[in-house]
Design an enzyme around this catalytic site. Structure first.
Site, short mmCIF file in Angstrom:
data_model
loop_
_atom_site.label_atom_id
_atom_site.label_comp_id
_atom_site.label_asym_id
_atom_site.label_seq_id
_atom_site.Cartn_x
_atom_site.Cartn_y
_atom_site.Cartn_z
N SER A 1 22.73 12.98 -27.51
CA SER A 1 23.72 11.96 -26.76
C SER A 1 24.11 10.87 -27.99
O SER A 1 25.15 11.37 -28.69
CB SER A 1 22.74 11.25 -25.64
N HIS B 1 23.42 16.04 -18.41
CA HIS B 1 23.16 15.36 -19.47
C HIS B 1 21.40 15.05 -19.41
O HIS B 1 21.07 14.72 -18.43
CB HIS B 1 23.77 13.94 -19.53
N ASP C 1 28.37 17.54 -17.48
CA ASP C 1 28.16 16.38 -18.33
C ASP C 1 29.67 16.06 -18.72
O ASP C 1 30.64 16.64 -19.18
CB ASP C 1 27.44 16.74 -19.48
#
Length: 309
Positions: free
Chosen positions: A154, A281, A251
């Site tokens: 991320s 995510h 996502d």
């Protein structure tokens, strides 16, 4: 957009990560429970150290994971996620341990400074400090300095990609592989996936992501940020390490990862791209055969580039 969860990930629907400082620890009870459901395997060791900060910055907390039998093994630098504003070393106990165990390597996880109290380049500098420390103490840590990998999730994927660009440009140590695990790479948030997942997406949605970038960069003043901060802005991707890119169907960050992977391929960088179906995510903390499958791809990437296959 209609969301149809991949079987086994239904518990992630309705969970939202906090993207403001008042809720910086609000990763959703489901996700935090998965993060903290950790027990160190008997054949592994884990301990904390501190790397001297760069340019007078505070020491950087780092956590070492390694199999007990290792004498000299590759290094994987791990950079956790959290939207640049949250997260700590506990985020990645599971990821770090599994990589160390399955690749037979030493994983060094970085507790970098967080925004908005510390803005870019603090995060990059802390990761560079951790890498320098690991290499300078390679003999004590059981590290083979000729085999380096970088893993980022991320926001950590953004920092990882920026670090690889920085090391390339500044003649740093050669990185064999970077694994970018659903990374944030572009501050513009204009992709199709950001629009499709603007509202209603589980875990994170496109609405509000620009605010995270503002905190990380210290605001927008009309100038173009450094591509070490926003890797999507890099025009030249030549000379970067072999890359494993993981993106998720549900996502908002999906398409910027796909675009970065395609551009790496255009510059003849060995690149593999995995688009994970029907998951959001942060899906990879959930025990599931699909999670196991992509973890194996990560291990294989590192082992291949380290010459261990």
């Amino acid at each position: 957009m209609k969301y149809q969860p991949h079987p086994g990930y239904e518990m992630l629907w309705g969970v939202q990560m906090g993207l403001d400082n008042e809720n910086e620890g609000n990763l959703g009870k489901v996700i935090r429970d998965f993060m903290l459901d950790f027990k160190l395997p008997e054949d592994m060791e884990m301990f904390d150290l501190a790397a001297p900060g760069l340019n007078g910055a505070p020491d950087v907390p780092i956590r070492i994971y390694r199999p007990k039998h290792i004498k000299k093994a590759p290094l994987v630098l791990n950079i956790h996620g959290g939207g640049f504003i949250s997260g700590d070393l506990d985020n990645d106990n599971i990821r770090g341990t599994l990589i160390a165990q399955n690749v037979s390597c030493v994983v060094v996880s970085v507790g970098y400074r967080l925004a908005p109290e510390s803005i870019f380049p603090a995060q990059l500098e802390d990761c560079l400090a951790a890498l320098n420390y690991a290499l300078e103490n390679a003999d004590d840590l059981g590290i083979d300095k000729e085999k380096i990998g970088i893993f980022g999730t991320s926001a950590g994927g953004c920092i990882a990609a920026g670090l690889c660009l920085y090391l390339r440009d500044h003649m740093g140590p050669k990185v064999a592989a970077q694994v970018l695990n659903f990374p944030a790479l572009d501050y513009l948030q204009t992709s199709l996936s950001a629009q499709q997942n603007f509202e209603g997406a589980p875990l994170i949605k496109g609405d509000g992501l620009s605010a995270v970038w503002v905190k990380y960069l210290g605001g927008f003043d009309g100038s173009v940020p450094s591509y070490y901060a926003v890797p999507a802005l890099a025009r030249d991707l030549s000379g970067l390490p072999a890359t494993c890119m993981i993106v998720n169907e549900y996502d908002p960050l999906r398409d910027e990862g796909i675009d970065y992977a395609r551009r790496l391929m255009a510059f003849s960088v060995p690149t593999e791209l995995y688009s994970m179906p029907r998951v959001p995510h942060g899906f990879d903390l959930v025990p599931n055969p699909l999670t196991d499958w992509i973890r194996e791809a990560i291990y294989r990437t590192f082992k291949r580039e380290f010459g261990m296959l």
